[in-house]
Scaffold this motif. Structure first.
Motif, short mmCIF file in Angstrom:
data_model
loop_
_atom_site.label_atom_id
_atom_site.label_comp_id
_atom_site.label_asym_id
_atom_site.label_seq_id
_atom_site.Cartn_x
_atom_site.Cartn_y
_atom_site.Cartn_z
N PRO A 54 62.58 73.87 92.64
CA PRO A 54 61.85 75.27 92.44
C PRO A 54 60.64 75.07 92.85
N THR A 55 60.10 76.07 93.34
CA THR A 55 58.70 76.11 93.95
C THR A 55 57.91 77.24 93.45
N VAL A 56 56.51 77.39 93.28
CA VAL A 56 55.67 78.64 93.07
C VAL A 56 54.74 78.46 94.13
N VAL A 57 54.48 79.54 95.05
CA VAL A 57 53.65 79.41 96.16
C VAL A 57 52.35 80.55 95.61
N THR A 58 51.26 79.58 95.90
CA THR A 58 50.18 80.43 95.52
C THR A 58 49.19 80.08 96.56
N GLU A 59 48.04 81.07 96.41
CA GLU A 59 46.93 80.73 97.57
C GLU A 59 46.20 79.76 97.47
N HIS A 60 46.20 78.82 96.45
CA HIS A 60 45.69 77.64 96.22
C HIS A 60 46.54 76.61 96.60
N GLY A 61 47.93 76.53 96.65
CA GLY A 61 48.82 75.34 96.89
C GLY A 61 50.10 75.69 96.26
N THR A 62 51.13 74.77 96.40
CA THR A 62 52.39 74.81 95.99
C THR A 62 52.66 74.00 94.91
N VAL A 63 53.35 74.52 93.65
CA VAL A 63 53.65 73.94 92.46
C VAL A 63 55.18 73.61 92.63
N ARG A 64 55.68 72.60 92.29
CA ARG A 64 57.26 72.11 92.17
C ARG A 64 57.34 71.70 90.89
N ALA A 65 58.46 72.01 90.26
CA ALA A 65 58.84 71.84 89.11
C ALA A 65 60.31 71.76 88.96
N ASP A 66 60.76 71.04 87.75
CA ASP A 66 62.14 71.14 87.38
C ASP A 66 62.69 72.59 86.79
N HIS A 67 61.78 73.37 86.23
CA HIS A 67 62.13 74.52 85.86
C HIS A 67 60.82 75.55 86.10
N VAL A 68 61.03 76.74 86.53
CA VAL A 68 59.94 77.54 86.87
C VAL A 68 60.48 78.84 85.94
N VAL A 69 59.27 79.42 85.31
CA VAL A 69 59.75 80.54 84.20
C VAL A 69 58.79 81.75 84.85
N ARG A 70 59.37 82.68 85.21
CA ARG A 70 58.79 83.98 85.41
C ARG A 70 58.48 84.81 84.18
#
Length: 473
Positions: free
Chosen positions: A232-248
């Motif tokens: 899973p990935t989190v797309v931001t204005e400063h970069g992309t974060v990859r993690a095993d789990h993403v919590v919204r």
């Protein structure tokens, strides 16, 4: 209604009075670029911070980050009424249909324990959040409200509250709170007053000390699920974060994310706070126990006596803005300020000459069935919690502990609670959503006016019945 006395320091917005009093925090640095973590939490409010806290306390070697568009506590976590209570906004019957009545009772009991959990953690972690566990008093000001309050308490005693947990009280023998026109009252010990900004900024400090990286001023535009071998990935204005789990953990701001616009409706609550009230007025008002206070109107208000002897009172002044438009600065509309002032001076006429010092508003995330949820989709790697409506200070803590267990793959009493995995369809598109909200709000306010004028009837207005039956009320 008498004009609202306004302090020379009167402010509207600026996030909230709580942050004005406590001071806006120094901003943490934004995400420096692409990152790799075990868990990435989106949103540095109560839900996100509690999730990070319990994950790191239980498994210190986890690499956890929290990504926040503004600063920790900017949203509802730093703007709410400071109500840490066991109240539950969802439908007991809906959860019972899917999991059985015993499961719903277990959820209610878990919320009661959560009040003590937050108090205990705040004390253990040296978070000074002006906590006083004085319980909550529910006030009825006319015969219809009294009937409704008695019925409500009887109902709750069928769904997890025992008589010691909530009951009617004798106004002649209860600790004095001089609410003008009160004809009946209920009481529950499962509630505490807190200072919201002190709690959330203290929690952020503790979480950071545990090794969680908090990145502020980092807007998230999209959360992408796991696809094949990609995490899973989190797309931001400063970069992309990859993690095993993403919590919204974005609550009222969920609709700003791509693909989430109709999941939860942004609903606004407004608040005002007075200047400090003189000791001679407090002698007439009472309220020495610092219990939370709520009336029993359909368009209800909620209040607390602050640590520095003000009254902070909130309610749903203008709950929904067309299209779910945002108000980043927390300003509230004159109509909402006037309505809260009317409620405040109706309950406490003695404060009619005390100036209002600050008004503000905050946004909640409301599901179509008003029932909060916690979930982790193991296939996509995405988790989420929210939709608390009016009980987020406590419910967010329970959600954080539940997300911890789900992420760590545990089967516990928390993961078996009936709100885990609860799903509901999205809201109707605009303008249907806005029109429906205005109709429901108008019906409830008409019901309140009619009930306050009715003599001898003592029954809930039929206008409230119409509002209750409307979809998504």
């Amino acid at each position: 209604m008498r004009p609202i006395p306004r302090s020379s320091r009167f402010a509207n917005g600026g996030v909230s009075f709580w942050f004005r009093e406590n001071g806006l925090p120094e901003r943490r640095a934004p995400l420096p670029g692409d990152g790799d973590y075990d868990v990435c939490v989106v949103g540095a409010g109560y839900t996100g911070l509690w999730t990070a806290y319990y994950l790191k306390k239980d498994q210190p070697d986890l690499r956890v980050c929290v990504v926040e568009r503004e600063f920790a506590g900017f949203g509802a976590s730093g703007r709410n009424g400071g109500w840490l209570s066991a109240e539950f906004s969802g439908s007991q019957e809906d959860y019972a249909r899917s999991h059985g009545k015993a499961a719903m009772v277990a959820l209610q009991r878990a919320l009661m324990n959560t009040v003590d959990e937050v108090v205990t953690v705040a004390r253990a972690e040296d978070i000074d959040a002006d906590v006083v566990k004085g319980g909550v008093r529910l006030i009825a000001s006319n015969a219809a409200q009294r009937e409704r309050l008695e019925t409500h308490i009887d109902y709750l005693q069928e769904w997890g509250y025992w008589p010691d947990d909530i009951h009617m009280v004798d106004l002649d023998h209860a600790p004095p709170v001089s609410v003008h026109g009160a004809v009946a009252a209920g009481y529950s010990p499962h509630a505490a007053r807190v200072h919201p900004a002190k709690l959330v900024t203290g929690l952020a400090r503790v979480v950071e000390a545990l090794g969680v990286e908090i990145f502020e001023d980092t807007a998230v535009t999209e959360i992408r699920p796991r696809e094949g071998a990609d995490r899973p990935t989190v797309v931001t204005e400063h970069g992309t974060v990859r993690a095993d789990h993403v919590v919204r953990a974005t609550e009222g701001f969920t609709s700003t994310l791509r693909g989430q616009r109709r999941r939860w409706r942004p609903m606004y609550s407004s608040m005002i706070v007075t200047e400090p009230i003189a000791p001679e007025l407090w002698e007439r008002i009472g309220w020495e126990g610092r219990e939370l206070l709520r009336d029993s109107a359909h368009s209800y208000v909620y209040a607390q006596r602050t640590a520095d002897d003000r009254i902070a009172i909130g309610g749903r002044g203008v709950p929904h803005r067309f299209g779910g438009s945002e108000d980043k600065e927390g300003a509230t509309q004159p109509q909402a300020i006037a309505e809260l002032w009317r409620s405040l001076t109706g309950m406490f006429p003695d404060v009619a000459d005390v100036p209002v010092e600050h008004a503000w508003s905050g946004v909640l995330g409301v599901p179509r069935d008003w029932s909060p949820t916690v979930n982790l989709d193991t296939g996509s790697g995405l988790g989420w919690a929210g939709g608390y409506s009016s009980s987020g200070v406590s419910t967010s803590n329970l959600a954080g502990r539940t997300l911890r267990d789900l992420i760590l793959g545990r089967s516990t009493d928390l993961t078996r609670l009936p709100w885990v995995g609860h799903e509901v369809r999205g809201w109707e598109p605009e303008p249907l959503r806005w029109v429906g909200t205005q109709v429901v709000r108008g019906l409830y306010r008409t019901a309140d006016r009619r009930e306050s004028r009715t003599e001898g009837n003592g029954h809930t207005s039929r206008f409230a019945g119409l509002a209750t039956r409307m979809p998504g009320n």
